[in-house]
Design a protein around this motif. Structure first.
Motif, PDB file in Angstrom:
ATOM      1  N   THR A 136       0.838  -1.199   0.000  1.00 49.15           N
ATOM      2  CA  THR A 136       0.000   0.000   0.000  1.00 49.15           C
ATOM      3  C   THR A 136       0.873   1.249   0.000  1.00 49.15           C
ATOM      4  OG1 THR A 136      -0.146   0.305   2.400  1.00 49.15           O
ATOM      5  CG2 THR A 136      -1.674  -1.279   1.387  1.00 49.15           C
ATOM      6  N   TRP A 137       0.210   2.381  -0.207  1.00 48.16           N
ATOM      7  CA  TRP A 137       0.909   3.670  -0.226  1.00 48.16           C
ATOM      8  C   TRP A 137       1.204   4.183   1.181  1.00 48.16           C
ATOM      9  CZ3 TRP A 137       2.755   6.209  -4.510  1.00 48.16           C
ATOM     10  CH2 TRP A 137       2.362   5.693  -5.740  1.00 48.16           C
ATOM     11  N   GLY A 138       0.984   3.357   2.191  1.00 53.48           N
ATOM     12  CA  GLY A 138       1.248   3.799   3.560  1.00 53.48           C
ATOM     13  C   GLY A 138       2.729   3.902   3.886  1.00 53.48           C
ATOM     14  N   ALA A 139       3.597   3.381   3.007  1.00 53.12           N
ATOM     15  CA  ALA A 139       5.035   3.467   3.233  1.00 53.12           C
ATOM     16  C   ALA A 139       5.518   4.904   3.034  1.00 53.12           C
ATOM     17  CB  ALA A 139       5.777   2.528   2.278  1.00 53.12           C
ATOM     18  N   THR A 140       6.740   5.171   3.489  1.00 53.88           N
ATOM     19  CA  THR A 140       7.325   6.504   3.290  1.00 53.88           C
ATOM     20  C   THR A 140       7.692   6.688   1.821  1.00 53.88           C
ATOM     21  OG1 THR A 140       9.584   5.724   3.691  1.00 53.88           O
ATOM     22  CG2 THR A 140       8.286   6.431   5.614  1.00 53.88           C
ATOM     23  N   GLY A 141       7.933   7.955   1.440  1.00 49.99           N
ATOM     24  CA  GLY A 141       8.314   8.234   0.067  1.00 49.99           C
ATOM     25  C   GLY A 141       9.561   7.479  -0.352  1.00 49.99           C
ATOM     26  N   LYS A 142      10.573   7.452   0.497  1.00 47.01           N
ATOM     27  CA  LYS A 142      11.807   6.734   0.176  1.00 47.01           C
ATOM     28  C   LYS A 142      11.562   5.227   0.134  1.00 47.01           C
ATOM     29  CE  LYS A 142      15.072  10.177   1.949  1.00 47.01           C
ATOM     30  NZ  LYS A 142      16.157  10.441   2.924  1.00 47.01           N
ATOM     31  N   GLY A 143      10.665   4.775   1.025  1.00 42.46           N
ATOM     32  CA  GLY A 143      10.341   3.351   1.021  1.00 42.46           C
ATOM     33  C   GLY A 143       9.671   2.921  -0.275  1.00 42.46           C
ATOM     34  N   LEU A 144       8.794   3.770  -0.798  1.00 43.69           N
ATOM     35  CA  LEU A 144       8.116   3.458  -2.058  1.00 43.69           C
ATOM     36  C   LEU A 144       9.102   3.447  -3.221  1.00 43.69           C
ATOM     37  CD1 LEU A 144       4.878   5.566  -1.538  1.00 43.69           C
ATOM     38  CD2 LEU A 144       5.025   3.073  -1.630  1.00 43.69           C
ATOM     39  N   LEU A 145      10.044   4.391  -3.217  1.00 45.49           N
ATOM     40  CA  LEU A 145      11.067   4.404  -4.259  1.00 45.49           C
ATOM     41  C   LEU A 145      11.905   3.125  -4.206  1.00 45.49           C
ATOM     42  CD1 LEU A 145      12.305   8.109  -4.111  1.00 45.49           C
ATOM     43  CD2 LEU A 145      11.216   7.011  -6.059  1.00 45.49           C
TER      44      LEU A 145
ATOM     45  N   ALA B  25      -1.331   7.470   1.174  1.00 47.90           N
ATOM     46  CA  ALA B  25      -0.067   8.179   0.952  1.00 47.90           C
ATOM     47  C   ALA B  25      -0.011   9.438   1.808  1.00 47.90           C
ATOM     48  CB  ALA B  25       0.088   8.539  -0.527  1.00 47.90           C
ATOM     49  N   ASP B  26       1.138   9.651   2.427  1.00 49.33           N
ATOM     50  CA  ASP B  26       1.302  10.834   3.271  1.00 49.33           C
ATOM     51  C   ASP B  26       1.271  12.115   2.446  1.00 49.33           C
ATOM     52  OD1 ASP B  26       1.478   9.371   5.581  1.00 49.33           O
ATOM     53  OD2 ASP B  26       3.656   9.215   5.515  1.00 49.33           O
ATOM     54  N   SER B  27       1.804  12.037   1.238  1.00 47.58           N
ATOM     55  CA  SER B  27       1.913  13.251   0.427  1.00 47.58           C
ATOM     56  C   SER B  27       1.759  12.920  -1.044  1.00 47.58           C
ATOM     57  CB  SER B  27       3.272  13.919   0.658  1.00 47.58           C
ATOM     58  OG  SER B  27       3.512  14.912  -0.319  1.00 47.58           O
ATOM     59  N   PRO B  28       0.948  13.697  -1.772  1.00 45.95           N
ATOM     60  CA  PRO B  28       0.894  13.519  -3.231  1.00 45.95           C
ATOM     61  C   PRO B  28       2.252  13.739  -3.884  1.00 45.95           C
ATOM     62  CG  PRO B  28      -0.924  14.889  -2.465  1.00 45.95           C
ATOM     63  CD  PRO B  28       0.012  14.728  -1.306  1.00 45.95           C
TER      64      PRO B  28
ATOM     65  N   GLU C 241      -4.384   1.349  -2.382  1.00 46.74           N
ATOM     66  CA  GLU C 241      -4.818   2.315  -1.364  1.00 46.74           C
ATOM     67  C   GLU C 241      -4.034   3.622  -1.441  1.00 46.74           C
ATOM     68  OE1 GLU C 241      -7.448   1.754   0.021  1.00 46.74           O
ATOM     69  OE2 GLU C 241      -7.685  -0.420  -0.029  1.00 46.74           O
ATOM     70  N   LEU C 242      -4.189   4.324  -2.557  1.00 48.96           N
ATOM     71  CA  LEU C 242      -3.504   5.598  -2.759  1.00 48.96           C
ATOM     72  C   LEU C 242      -3.825   6.596  -1.662  1.00 48.96           C
ATOM     73  CD1 LEU C 242      -1.756   7.439  -4.522  1.00 48.96           C
ATOM     74  CD2 LEU C 242      -3.810   8.018  -5.822  1.00 48.96           C
ATOM     75  N   GLY C 243      -5.044   6.533  -1.115  1.00 52.63           N
ATOM     76  CA  GLY C 243      -5.435   7.477  -0.077  1.00 52.63           C
ATOM     77  C   GLY C 243      -4.585   7.410   1.177  1.00 52.63           C
TER      78      GLY C 243
END
Length: 563
Positions: free
Chosen positions: A222-231, A250-253, A246-248
């Motif tokens: 899910t998008w609940g990971a941090t930005g660096k984690g998603l990268l 995400a901490d930040s667009p 679950e895009l909703g």
């Protein structure tokens, strides 16, 4: 601009070209199993010996000069030679003869063809190069596979891939996932996909189908990971799909948009460390399959971030508005839930991960044939998709969208030709074309994919509950007939009929789900929001049966029920 010709790296300035390095005949990238750049392989000398240039060599000018010289490369003695080579070698490695690291067993040694040319030792991992036609493929015999697999390929084909027949959305999703590997051979840009749907219409099932090609279908990242984690997650899926639901969450667009651009551009940028050296980020060479109740463009809008057309051409957002959400053909099932859960989900629990090894092996056994197919058919596929979408790709953005969708359809057709999916040859193009038409319909309407859903949600509330939750404003002092009061019906002096939503109710039921800015933008664009003074989203209304009191409401025109 530097370029490679024969065994020289030449620098073109005007009409003249000057050699800045000699004795280099090819440049390729070496990628580790987790997607990081392990080094750059250079083909040196007339005997075409491959030698390894490590990232540490590339990022330090003096070390790079010494390493290239020790390999036998003859360098032009000027101060700008190394800075030019640093950028050129990285660019050349990424754009041209790419060496793909395979997990054990994924690429077989060709019988009497090529053979191992040379081994590279990096830490505890050994990489070897074989030649298959014009393509160099890196083998990694010392790495064990981390892919999860269970069941059989034939069962996956018969239960899951066959379940996509007649269902354009999951078919397009599978094709998009396949394109991550095909694009590595054809050179096309990776284009991700996003599916906008409520939680009950098969969106997560569609994403699971994509993931089941390579590994266990559940759980989904899910998008609940941090930005660096998603990268890092995307970088860990080189040349295969990365599924994120679950895009909703995400901490930040900004994090989501950053990932979209990194994937669409094939890599993170080369960065200056600030000490005169370069830091090379891991390449992001995957295709994202994204799910959420809110489109990223609407998510960004709610955070006052303009996504722009760059996002639109890198991630094609498909509204899941088929007859049964993501499905239009239940293939005899009694309900969408039965089809999604009892058939597809149950099958994916036992059969997964078998398609991808077979697909990758076929691709690299037939590199030349895949490229020939691409040369012969890709342009025709683009024309077919444009025709199915109504011939509307006149603007530059739409042309790029059609081209991106064509990479999906081509990948699906390759899988059909390999006999790995039980589809007709025309079905990938038909399915992607249907999804493309949906996307262009939403663009032509001037609405985001989520915009129609916002309007539909409000219309559904008024159609089913206006007699129970709305009373005439003239009865302001009377309690609701039953249930919780949502607002009032009212006719203004100019004859406009409207529904006055209580602000707390409207914000709780619609802003919390769709986002404030996205909901308001959808209603404004559709002409259903009656604004207040200075275009305020709420309108002040005088209350009857009071001493001149006023209150502010979200005012929705009654025409929302009929338009």
């Amino acid at each position: 601009m530097p370029y490679l010709e024969d065994d020289k790296i030449l620098l073109r300035r005007g009409d003249d070209s000057t050699a800045i390095a000699k004795n280099v005949s090819a440049v390729s990238m070496l990628i580790t199993e987790d997607g990081a750049i392990a080094g750059i392989a250079l083909e040196i000398g007339t005997f075409a010996r491959w030698q390894l240039l490590e990232i540490a060599d590339l990022s330090q000018p003096r070390r790079l000069w010494a390493r290239l010289t020790s390999m036998g490369v003859k360098l032009r003695d000027r101060s700008d030679t190394i800075p030019i080579l640093q950028k050129f070698l990285l660019r050349e490695a990424r754009r041209h003869r790419r060496l793909l690291v395979s997990r054990e067993g994924y690429h077989r040694m060709p019988d009497g063809n090529g053979g191992v040319a040379e081994f590279f030792q990096i830490g505890q991992q050994t990489f070897g190069t074989i030649q298959t036609g014009v393509e160099s493929v890196v083998l990694s015999p010392s790495i064990t596979s981390t892919y999860e697999a269970a069941g059989s390929l034939s069962a996956w084909q018969g239960l899951i891939a066959a379940g996509c027949v007649g269902n354009a959305i999951p078919t397009a999703a599978l094709c998009a996932g396949m394109s991550a590997a095909v694009n590595a051979l054809t050179g096309d840009a990776n284009v991700s996909t996003a599916f906008v749907a409520d939680t009950t219409v098969g969106k997560s099932t569609t994403l699971s189908i994509v993931q089941s090609m390579c590994q266990r279908a559940r759980p989904l990242q899910t998008w609940g990971a941090t930005g660096k984690g998603l990268l890092a997650f995307a970088a860990g899926h080189p040349h295969r799909p990365s599924v994120i639901d679950e895009l909703g969450l995400a901490d930040s667009p900004k994090d989501a948009l950053r990932l979209i651009y990194a994937v669409g551009d094939h890599a993170n940028r080369m960065r200056d460390r600030g000490d005169g050296h370069l830091r090379l980020d891991s390449p992001i060479e995957t295709v994202l399959a994204i799910g959420g109740e809110l489109a990223l463009s609407d998510f960004a809008l709610d955070a006052a971030i303009r996504a722009g057309s760059g996002y639109a051409v890198r991630t094609l957002t498909i509204p899941c508005d088929e007859r049964y959400g993501c499905f239009s053909n239940l293939q005899g099932a009694g309900s969408p839930e039965e089809f999604a859960e009892d058939r597809l989900e149950a099958a994916m629990a036992s059969h997964y991960g078998k398609f991808w090894p077979a697909f990758i092996s076929k691709l690299f056994e037939d590199v030349d044939r895949v490229r020939r197919w691409h040369h012969e058919h890709f342009g025709k596929i683009r024309e077919q998709l444009d025709s199915k979408a109504g011939g509307r790709h006149k603007a530059a953005v739409q042309k790029r969208i059609v081209k991106g969708a064509a990479t999906w359809a081509f990948a699906g057709r390759v899988a059909v030709k390999f006999g790995l999916v039980p589809w007709d040859t025309s079905w990938p193009v038909d399915a992607v074309g249907q999804c493309l038409a949906k996307l262009f319909d939403s663009m032509d309407a001037g609405a985001s994919p989520a915009g129609a859903r916002i309007v539909a949600a409000i219309r559904r509330t008024l159609e089913t509950e206006r007699h129970r939750r709305f009373v005439p404003l003239l009865r302001y002092d009377a309690p609701a007939q039953s249930g919780a009061l949502a607002g009032y019906s009212h006719r203004f002096r100019d004859g406009t009929r409207a529904f006055l939503f209580l602000r707390t109710v409207f914000e709780q039921e619609y802003f919390s789900k769709f986002g404030k800015q996205a909901a308001l933008a959808a209603l404004r664009n559709a002409g259903f929001l009656l604004p207040g003074e200075h275009d305020a989203p709420t309108k002040e209304v005088r209350l009857p049966n009071t001493a001149g009191e006023k209150a502010r409401f979200y005012v929705i025109r009654e025409s929302i029920l009929f338009d």
